[in-house]
Design an enzyme around this catalytic site. Structure first.
Site, PDB file in Angstrom:
ATOM      1  N   CYS A   1      37.486  43.630  45.809  1.00 52.49           N
ATOM      2  CA  CYS A   1      36.420  44.464  45.234  1.00 52.49           C
ATOM      3  C   CYS A   1      35.222  44.532  46.171  1.00 52.49           C
ATOM      4  O   CYS A   1      34.419  45.449  46.100  1.00 52.49           O
ATOM      5  CB  CYS A   1      36.009  43.918  43.875  1.00 52.49           C
ATOM      6  SG  CYS A   1      37.349  43.986  42.692  1.00 52.49           S
TER       7      CYS A   1
ATOM      8  N   ASP B   1      39.006  36.647  40.389  1.00 51.67           N
ATOM      9  CA  ASP B   1      39.039  37.717  41.382  1.00 51.67           C
ATOM     10  C   ASP B   1      39.762  37.260  42.651  1.00 51.67           C
ATOM     11  O   ASP B   1      39.575  37.840  43.703  1.00 51.67           O
ATOM     12  CB  ASP B   1      37.605  38.151  41.725  1.00 51.67           C
ATOM     13  CG  ASP B   1      36.775  36.997  42.253  1.00 51.67           C
ATOM     14  OD1 ASP B   1      37.294  35.872  42.330  1.00 51.67           O
ATOM     15  OD2 ASP B   1      35.599  37.221  42.587  1.00 51.67           O
TER      16      ASP B   1
ATOM     17  N   THR C   1      42.900  30.988  42.915  1.00 50.03           N
ATOM     18  CA  THR C   1      42.691  30.469  41.556  1.00 50.03           C
ATOM     19  C   THR C   1      43.825  30.892  40.635  1.00 50.03           C
ATOM     20  O   THR C   1      44.244  30.140  39.762  1.00 50.03           O
ATOM     21  CB  THR C   1      41.331  30.940  41.004  1.00 50.03           C
ATOM     22  OG1 THR C   1      40.320  30.670  41.975  1.00 50.03           O
ATOM     23  CG2 THR C   1      40.971  30.193  39.732  1.00 50.03           C
TER      24      THR C   1
ATOM     25  N   CYS D   1      62.614  29.497  41.896  1.00 45.93           N
ATOM     26  CA  CYS D   1      61.155  29.601  42.027  1.00 45.93           C
ATOM     27  C   CYS D   1      60.523  28.238  42.317  1.00 45.93           C
ATOM     28  O   CYS D   1      60.815  27.252  41.639  1.00 45.93           O
ATOM     29  CB  CYS D   1      60.568  30.186  40.743  1.00 45.93           C
ATOM     30  SG  CYS D   1      58.765  30.182  40.730  1.00 45.93           S
TER      31      CYS D   1
ATOM     32  N   PHE E   1      43.468  35.140  44.427  1.00 40.57           N
ATOM     33  CA  PHE E   1      44.825  34.646  44.197  1.00 40.57           C
ATOM     34  C   PHE E   1      44.934  33.138  44.304  1.00 40.57           C
ATOM     35  O   PHE E   1      45.836  32.536  43.713  1.00 40.57           O
ATOM     36  CB  PHE E   1      45.819  35.358  45.114  1.00 40.57           C
ATOM     37  CG  PHE E   1      46.191  36.695  44.545  1.00 40.57           C
ATOM     38  CD1 PHE E   1      47.215  36.811  43.629  1.00 40.57           C
ATOM     39  CD2 PHE E   1      45.458  37.831  44.861  1.00 40.57           C
ATOM     40  CE1 PHE E   1      47.527  38.022  43.042  1.00 40.57           C
ATOM     41  CE2 PHE E   1      45.755  39.057  44.289  1.00 40.57           C
ATOM     42  CZ  PHE E   1      46.795  39.155  43.383  1.00 40.57           C
TER      43      PHE E   1
ATOM     44  N   ALA F   1      34.463  41.323  35.856  1.00 40.30           N
ATOM     45  CA  ALA F   1      34.841  42.643  35.348  1.00 40.30           C
ATOM     46  C   ALA F   1      35.909  42.548  34.256  1.00 40.30           C
ATOM     47  O   ALA F   1      35.815  43.208  33.223  1.00 40.30           O
ATOM     48  CB  ALA F   1      35.348  43.507  36.500  1.00 40.30           C
TER      49      ALA F   1
END
Ligand SMILES: [Zn+2]
Length: 344
Positions: free
Chosen positions: A190, A129, A133, A247, A131, A38
């Site tokens: 999705c 789509d 990756t 971090c 997390f 998308a």
């Protein structure tokens, strides 16, 4: 630029933020896109039209009819032929702008190949789509020291953030320090709550605008705030995200996803599918199809994949040994089907 190019890109050259010099840079620029669904179809389409010189598209899936509602580069014939998305995207993009060099890669980005597939590009775009990756892209971008743009859409909501490793907050600064696994909650994907094409389109358009600034050399114009919007309720937000001085990724450089410590060999993929990651095999799909014989129903094969049903499951197998098993959430069932029908 020759007179034809001056005409072709005239509306962008007229725009003061780009001008002739920015357009020339765009024509010489290159970018790598991970995921062509998308978000990826919209950003790829916009960037190729804007004159980006070279685009590498990495995607592991093939086109299905349920994609056509929002994945604007594909059509019904792509779904009918079960073409890999990277290949279908290249065909359509070449028709849009034959000046651009499009490199489709039918591959699953993983810890072993991420640096190799992403290096050499001054910008990485998120069209994924999931997390897992995205964190892999984040770690690779930190390792390579190149910018990347995070983007995601689900339901009527979308979010995007431009990340300049070492300068601005990275994805781990944003999500790991808050204790959340991602911005959406665990079950919202999705495949479970759906997605509006307009939500994906708006976020992908912002992503393309940010990419254009980087590729045209206008990095001083970047918006490094986290931008989110909900197209259904009509809400737009933009907030500054601070770097986390401690971090894990961009400060301590513990690149767990790149080192492979955080990526399992089997992952959930959608609502009822399990993916068995690439095993660096070299499968002969025709031979496999022959071997399956009557055990499998609805066998469909092309140069890139073999798709078949073993009721109540569906399997898609790729030449490198990767497989997607649809109809189960259980990795053990998927592994068992894999060893029974493809071989260990
Ligand atoms: Zn960070």
């Amino acid at each position: 630029m020759d007179p034809k190019q001056l005409e072709k890109y005239s509306r962008q050259i007229l725009f003061a933020g780009i001008g002739e010099e920015g357009q020339e840079r765009l024509l010489r620029s290159s970018v790598v896109l991970v995921g062509c669904g998308a978000l990826g179809t919209v950003t790829a389409n916009l960037l190729v039209r804007s004159g980006v010189g070279r685009l590498r598209i990495i995607d592991r899936d093939f086109v299905e009819s349920s994609n056509l509602q929002r994945q604007t580069l594909f059509d019904e014939s792509d779904a009918r032929d079960a073409l890999p998305k990277a290949v279908a995207a290249e065909r359509h993009l070449r028709a849009v702008n034959s000046d651009a060099a499009i490199e489709p890669l039918v591959a699953d980005l993983n810890s072993q190949n991420a640096v190799e597939l992403l290096s050499g590009f001054p910008l990485i775009l998120d069209g994924t789509d999931n997390f897992e990756t995205r964190f892999l892209i984040n770690d690779a971008a930190v390792c390579l020291g190149v910018p990347w743009i995070y983007a995601a859409a689900v339901g009527s909501y979308g979010v995007t953030l431009t990340i300049l490793p070492g300068k601005t907050a990275c994805l781990a600064c944003l999500l790991e320090s808050s204790g959340k696994s991602n911005g959406f909650g665990v079950e919202e994907t999705c495949d479970t709550v759906g997605v509006l094409n307009s939500a994906a389109g708006i976020v992908a358009s912002i992503e393309a605008a940010e990419a254009t600034k980087i590729l045209a050399g206008k990095t001083d114009q970047l918006d490094t705030r986290l931008t989110s919007c909900d197209v259904w309720v009509g809400r737009f937000h933009s907030i500054r995200v601070e770097r986390n001085p401690n971090c894990r990724a961009c400060s301590r450089r513990e690149l767990l996803y790149l080192e492979g410590d955080a990526q399992p060999h089997v992952t959930m993929c959608g609502r009822d599918s399990v993916q068995i990651h690439e095993r660096r095999r070299n499968l002969d799909l025709s031979e496999l199809a022959r071997r399956l014989g009557r055990a499998a129903e609805d066998l469909r094969q092309n140069a890139f994949l073999l798709h078949f049903r073993i009721q109540p499951y569906e399997m898609t197998v790729f030449p490198d040994g990767r497989a997607v098993v649809k109809g189960t959430r259980d990795p053990a069932v998927a592994r068992s089907l894999y060893s029974r029908y493809i071989g260990a």
